[in-house]
Design a protein around this motif. Structure first.
Motif, PDB file in Angstrom:
ATOM      1  N   ASP A 295       0.856  -1.180   0.000  1.00 18.53           N
ATOM      2  CA  ASP A 295       0.000   0.000   0.000  1.00 18.53           C
ATOM      3  C   ASP A 295       0.896   1.235   0.000  1.00 18.53           C
ATOM      4  OD1 ASP A 295      -1.509   2.280   1.082  1.00 18.53           O
ATOM      5  OD2 ASP A 295      -3.127   0.830   1.378  1.00 18.53           O
ATOM      6  N   LEU A 296       0.764   2.075  -1.031  1.00 13.58           N
ATOM      7  CA  LEU A 296       1.652   3.231  -1.166  1.00 13.58           C
ATOM      8  C   LEU A 296       1.566   4.154   0.032  1.00 13.58           C
ATOM      9  CD1 LEU A 296       1.032   4.123  -4.929  1.00 13.58           C
ATOM     10  CD2 LEU A 296       3.050   3.023  -3.944  1.00 13.58           C
ATOM     11  N   LYS A 297       0.375   4.345   0.559  1.00 13.74           N
ATOM     12  CA  LYS A 297       0.206   5.245   1.687  1.00 13.74           C
ATOM     13  C   LYS A 297       0.807   4.658   2.961  1.00 13.74           C
ATOM     14  CE  LYS A 297      -3.390   8.210   3.650  1.00 13.74           C
ATOM     15  NZ  LYS A 297      -4.852   8.464   3.709  1.00 13.74           N
ATOM     16  N   VAL A 344      -0.160  10.231  -3.699  1.00 11.18           N
ATOM     17  CA  VAL A 344      -0.947   9.030  -3.409  1.00 11.18           C
ATOM     18  C   VAL A 344      -2.435   9.351  -3.437  1.00 11.18           C
ATOM     19  CG1 VAL A 344      -1.504   7.323  -1.646  1.00 11.18           C
ATOM     20  CG2 VAL A 344       0.874   7.902  -2.101  1.00 11.18           C
ATOM     21  N   ARG A 354      -4.642   2.109  -4.111  1.00  9.52           N
ATOM     22  CA  ARG A 354      -3.303   2.523  -3.692  1.00  9.52           C
ATOM     23  C   ARG A 354      -2.347   1.335  -3.684  1.00  9.52           C
ATOM     24  NH1 ARG A 354      -5.939   5.010   1.185  1.00  9.52           N
ATOM     25  NH2 ARG A 354      -4.911   3.302   2.280  1.00  9.52           N
ATOM     26  N   MET A 356       0.194  -1.039  -5.081  1.00  7.60           N
ATOM     27  CA  MET A 356       1.111  -0.966  -6.222  1.00  7.60           C
ATOM     28  C   MET A 356       0.997  -2.182  -7.137  1.00  7.60           C
ATOM     29  SD  MET A 356       4.839  -1.818  -4.501  1.00  7.60           S
ATOM     30  CE  MET A 356       4.799  -0.388  -3.456  1.00  7.60           C
ATOM     31  N   TYR A 426      12.823   2.214  -0.477  1.00  4.64           N
ATOM     32  CA  TYR A 426      11.387   2.469  -0.558  1.00  4.64           C
ATOM     33  C   TYR A 426      11.066   3.682  -1.427  1.00  4.64           C
ATOM     34  CZ  TYR A 426      12.211   5.301   3.768  1.00  4.64           C
ATOM     35  OH  TYR A 426      12.671   6.171   4.722  1.00  4.64           O
ATOM     36  N   PHE A 430       8.439   3.188  -4.431  1.00  8.86           N
ATOM     37  CA  PHE A 430       7.281   4.054  -4.593  1.00  8.86           C
ATOM     38  C   PHE A 430       7.113   4.436  -6.064  1.00  8.86           C
ATOM     39  CE2 PHE A 430       5.124   8.090  -4.884  1.00  8.86           C
ATOM     40  CZ  PHE A 430       4.070   7.955  -4.005  1.00  8.86           C
ATOM     41  N   GLY A 434       4.211   2.662  -8.268  1.00 12.92           N
ATOM     42  CA  GLY A 434       3.085   3.507  -8.628  1.00 12.92           C
ATOM     43  C   GLY A 434       3.017   3.862 -10.089  1.00 12.92           C
TER      44      GLY A 434
END
Length: 965
Positions: A295-297, A344, A354, A356, A426, A430, A434
């Motif tokens: 989860d990107l967030k 995001v 969200r 990826m 990270y 990201f 994404g």
């Protein structure tokens, strides 16, 4: 500074109306409030310690609670982050929230959301400029409460409710520990001003403990291990909240507090070991966890925790160079992380996901968003020429040169290098997760259905991404700004921010971090980093849940032992504690010699005998009404004692209170049997006798020793003169209530208001607000709470009170009606006299309100419930509200007159006939007290009187009552 706070207060109050009126575009004028405030910050930027801006509003000087504000270089740096990013986030909200129907139609919760966001920006500004530690704590807790409300924005979702409560519990607990620490340290230093605490730090064991408690609050706010777990859970909040509170503002409050106190307390025992060990553990464990998330967030949340850990080590180390590195890292993190959170939000808004694993091809479909995200991620990873690279070089350079860590220095540097490698991993995950194609020739399903973000939606993150580059390229200016505070710390080596320091250890380590981080990311398949299980950081949340469950179990069991639903048992616990604890402390401690004069005159002895007789009579009487009357005898006896000792005010108030209480008892007794059963009275008779005797003896003994402990004249000796000179009144008691100890009175009337509201709420259950019934309400049958009633006036009967016509003739008393008709106006005149004369003669707002309340009681007893409504046809809640508003308005009005809150001022003027008149502003305070008491009595009569009358008439009781009609 005060104007900025006031602007945010006004913006918070106006936000709901603006959003309802204009819809999402209302976020633009709301965002202008912090933006304009940022203009003031830039225009008044302090250039040195002598250029600090200060403002003080006298609040409660005796308690060191003046509103003292100070705007220095550290405050300016933090205000740029809080106000600048706050303005951009508010602009971002205009594009984030989806329209409901038309452009101006809003989601029901959006107006409240806007108000909370503006309020949070103001609270953060107040926190950053507060110089009084208690004022800082108030703003600190305001951010906690607003964070709780914003995380729980989607209250219908269980995950949001849990995350909001978790954040509230952790940060509030830390805040309470911090408050205790503030009191301990400030009392030791003799001041609550942060500037003086840092300039002249106290020492000692108490101070050491207090400082560590303050650190608990700072660590909980900045999500430092082991109190880190609330921040990833807070990602359930809307993305603007995460971008602002949990990336740029609220979580920086703990960093700010450590940075503020470090110049004075960095050498305090336990300070550095606590911050270094917990900070490095946080940086490593959270970074390790971030590289596993899909989860990107959530990935950004754990990366935020990791970088906060590193920052807390730097700003708390206590040297100028490390402080410079910490402030640089904080600026770099705020700009990059707020950008990525906004990105995001845009991805989620445009694709609906969200994760990826469900995103492929987004970079080709939205190149502008891809460019923004890449710039921010590059800054976070430390790629030149972004400011993140400058921060990383500064961290490595200062850690390598600083002697403050001693033998642990190489390990601290190594931990920073490893944490930075995680940052590279990270950051790349990201961008790749994404935006990359991931080997697909066509975009994934969510990306294929992309809703392209409009330019206004992309503008806020674009500005922040550009600022990361601008700060990197303009690093000499950044160095000048940040060094103004860093130079206040000892131990500097002259390290300066620069994009190029030449070939050295910092550059080598920076290159190593980028190469190794990129290599580990490229080898993510073979290493299977994302599939490792049983890693740290996953258990803290479970420990929190287990701790709460344990507290629940302990609370249930303790409640089961001490509170079994029995009122006598609960009272017995309270009284037993009152007997055991004080007497034990008295027996174990030092005691003074006690000499007692049993009485001064035979008249006092006579009153004492009457009081004792009343007390004994109350314990043996079976009839409940008789017992209540005996208790009243003891109260009236106390009033007589007050009168004998020259305290007419206390005697008058005691008489009025006792009478009103007696009426309330009688109203309640109507619902009970007339007499208590003999088995009930005989139950546990001996333990009750012992407990009652113990309470009486303990109170008497403690009072005697307390009086004997005085070695000097009491403050009461100087009170009459102080009341006349400072409070402008000859009645010392009244001046104490409305001026000297007005805070106590404010608290007491608030309790009265809550008590009246609680009683009425329990009786009415629904429809608690309203006025007493009037004759017009009796004109037709009514159905209330399932009870149908019909009334008609008695025919051929003479009435002296309008409401009497609607009573049963057998329950009327002509003598009482005539007496009431004559006496009531006199009672009201006396109550008004008490109100206006109380400042110089016996009386006051409380006594006047009680007298007016007794007048209402008389009208109710003589004419019934409809007479009550005809006498005062107003909603009791409105009377209570107006009274409390007068009290609060008087308190705040003192500030506009240049005096401390709740202090009195004299207004002098001349009137025809009357001549020269002096009016003390405390009279308005007394008027508020008067209205609160009247509203409370009306509320009690309306609920325990009129409401129960209606039920009795519709459903006659089947058991004998307590001998009253």
């Amino acid at each position: 500074m005060l104007a900025i706070l006031l602007a945010h207060i006004v913006g918070t109050a106006a936000a709901p109306a603006l959003v309802r009126r204009w819809g999402r575009p209302a976020f633009y004028p709301l965002g202008a409030i912090p933006l304009i405030s940022l203009g003031w910050v830039v225009a008044n930027w302090p250039t040195g310690p002598a250029d600090d801006h200060r403002a003080t509003v006298s609040w409660v000087p005796g308690l060191s609670m003046d509103i003292a504000l100070r705007f220095d270089s550290l405050s300016a740096i933090m205000c740029v982050l809080a106000l600048g990013i706050g303005a951009l986030v508010l602009f971002y909200c205009a594009g984030y929230f989806r329209p409901v129907g038309s452009q101006t139609e809003t989601h029901p919760r959006m107006p409240g959301f806007a108000a909370k966001m503006v309020g949070f920006a103001g609270a953060m500004f107040g926190l950053m400029v507060a110089d009084n530690a208690l004022v800082l704590y108030v703003f600190w807790e305001m951010t906690t409460v607003l964070s709780f409300l914003l995380i729980g924005h989607y209250a219908e979702r269980a995950i949001n409710r849990r995350a909001a409560l978790q954040a509230l519990v952790v940060t509030t607990t830390g805040g309470l520990a911090m408050l205790v620490g503030i009191i301990m340290v400030s009392n030791a230093a003799g001041t609550y001003l942060l500037s003086e605490l840092v300039a002249h730090p106290p020492s000692g064991t108490v101070v050491t403990v207090g400082v560590l408690l303050i650190l608990v609050g700072a660590l909980s706010k900045s999500a430092i291990f082991p109190l880190h777990f609330w921040l990833p859970g807070a990602m359930a909040a809307p993305t603007p909240v995460s971008a602002y509170l949990h990336a740029a503002a609220m979580v920086k409050a703990g960093i700010y507090l450590v940075a503020r106190l470090a110049p004075g307390f960095a050498d305090s025992p336990g300070w550095r070991p606590t911050l270094v060990l917990l900070g490095l553990a946080t940086a490593l464990l959270a970074g390790w966890r971030a590289v596993r998330e899909f989860d990107l967030k959530l990935m950004l949340a754990y990366s935020t925790v990791s970088q906060l850990g590193l920052m807390i080590v730097l700003v708390g180390a206590g040297t100028g160079d490390l402080m410079l590195a910490g402030l640089t890292a904080m600026c770099a993190h705020a700009t990059a992380k707020a950008t990525l959170f906004m990105v995001v939000g845009i991805i989620d808004h445009a694709t609906g996901t969200r994760d990826m694993r469900g995103l492929a091809g987004l970079g080709r479909r939205s190149p502008g968003l891809f460019l923004i995200a890449t710039a921010a991620a590059a800054s976070m990873a430390g790629v030149p020429p972004f400011v993140g690279f400058v921060a990383k070089e500064t961290i490595f350079g200062t850690e390598a040169q600083s002697p403050v860590f001693g033998a642990a220095g190489p390990y601290v540097l190594a931990a920073g290098v490893v944490a930075s490698m995680f940052t590279v991993i990270y950051s790349m995950r990201f961008v790749w997760g994404g935006f990359a194609d991931k080997g697909r020739s066509a975009p994934s399903a969510p990306v294929a259905g992309l809703h392209r973000p409009h330019a206004a939606f992309l503008a806020p993150p674009a500005v922040l991404a550009a600022s990361s580059l601008a700060l990197g390229l303009g690093v000499p200016t950044l160095d000048t700004v940040l060094r103004r505070y860093a130079d206040t710390m000892p131990g500097g080596t002259g390290f300066h921010l620069a994009l190029w320091h030449g070939v050295g250890l910092p550059l080598v380590l920076s290159a190593l971090v980028l190469v190794v981080g990129a290599g580990l990311f490229a080898a993510r398949g073979p290493l299977r980093l994302s599939r490792l299980r049983g890693l740290p950081m996953g258990t803290a949340d479970h420990i929190y849940d287990k701790a709460l469950r344990l507290l629940d179990v302990v609370a249930v069991r303790l409640t089961g032992v001490t509170q079994r639903g029995s009122l006598p048992l609960n009272q017995g616990m309270i009284f037993a504690t009152l007997v055991v604890l004080p007497l034990t402390a008295l027996a174990l401690g030092a005691r003074n010699h006690v000499e007692l004069d049993l009485w001064d005159t035979p008249l006092q002895l006579t009153v004492a005998v009457v009081v004792l007789a009343g007390g004994v009579g109350a314990t043996v009487a079976r009839n409940r009404l008789s017992a209540v009357l005996m208790v009243a005898v003891t109260g009236y006896g106390c009033a007589a004692v007050f009168a004998f000792h020259g305290a007419p005010d206390l005697a008058l108030t005691q008489l009025l209170v006792e009478t009103v209480t007696l009426v309330i008892f009688v109203l309640v007794l109507r619902t009970l049997p007339a007499e208590a059963e003999r088995p009930t009275m005989a139950l546990n008779r001996l333990p009750r006798i012992v407990l009652a005797a113990g309470v009486g003896i303990s109170v008497a003994v403690l009072a005697a020793f307390a009086m004997a402990a005085r070695t000097q004249d009491g403050v009461s000796v100087a009170l009459p003169e102080a009341a006349y000179v400072r409070g402008h009144g000859a009645n010392t008691v009244n001046v104490l209530l409305v001026d000297v100890r007005a805070w106590d009175t404010l608290g007491e009337i608030s309790v009265l208001l809550v008590a009246a509201t609680g009683v009425a709420s329990m009786v009415f259950r629904v429809g608690r607000f309203g006025r007493a019934p009037r004759i017009a309400d009796a004109a037709a049958p009514r159905k209330t709470a399932g009870i149908t009633t019909s009334y008609s006036p008695a025919i051929g009967s003479t009435t002296w009170l309008r409401g009497s016509a609607y009573r049963d003739p057998h329950e009327r008393s002509l003598v009482l009606e005539v007496a009431t008709r004559v006496i009531f106006p006199l009672i009201m005149v006396v109550s008004i006299y008490f109100l206006f004369a109380g400042h110089n003669h016996p009386g006051g707002g409380f006594a006047g309100g009680l007298a007016a309340g007794l007048g209402l009681v008389l009208r109710y007893l003589a004419g019934g419930r409809y007479e009550l409504g005809e006498t005062l046809p107003l909603d009791s809640s409105k009377i209570l509200g107006v009274g409390l508003a007068l009290v609060g308005g008087t308190a705040l009005g003192s500030l506009f007159l240049g005096a401390p809150v709740l202090s009195s001022a004299v207004l002098s003027f001349t009137l025809p006939v009357l001549g020269h008149v002096d009016v003390v502003t405390s009279l308005i305070f007394d008027m508020g007290v008067y209205l609160v008491v009247v509203g409370m009595v009306l509320d009690v009569l309306r609920s325990l009187g009129a409401r129960l009358d209606q039920e009795f008439e519709s459903q006659p009781p089947t058991r004998p009552l307590a001998g009253v009609s």
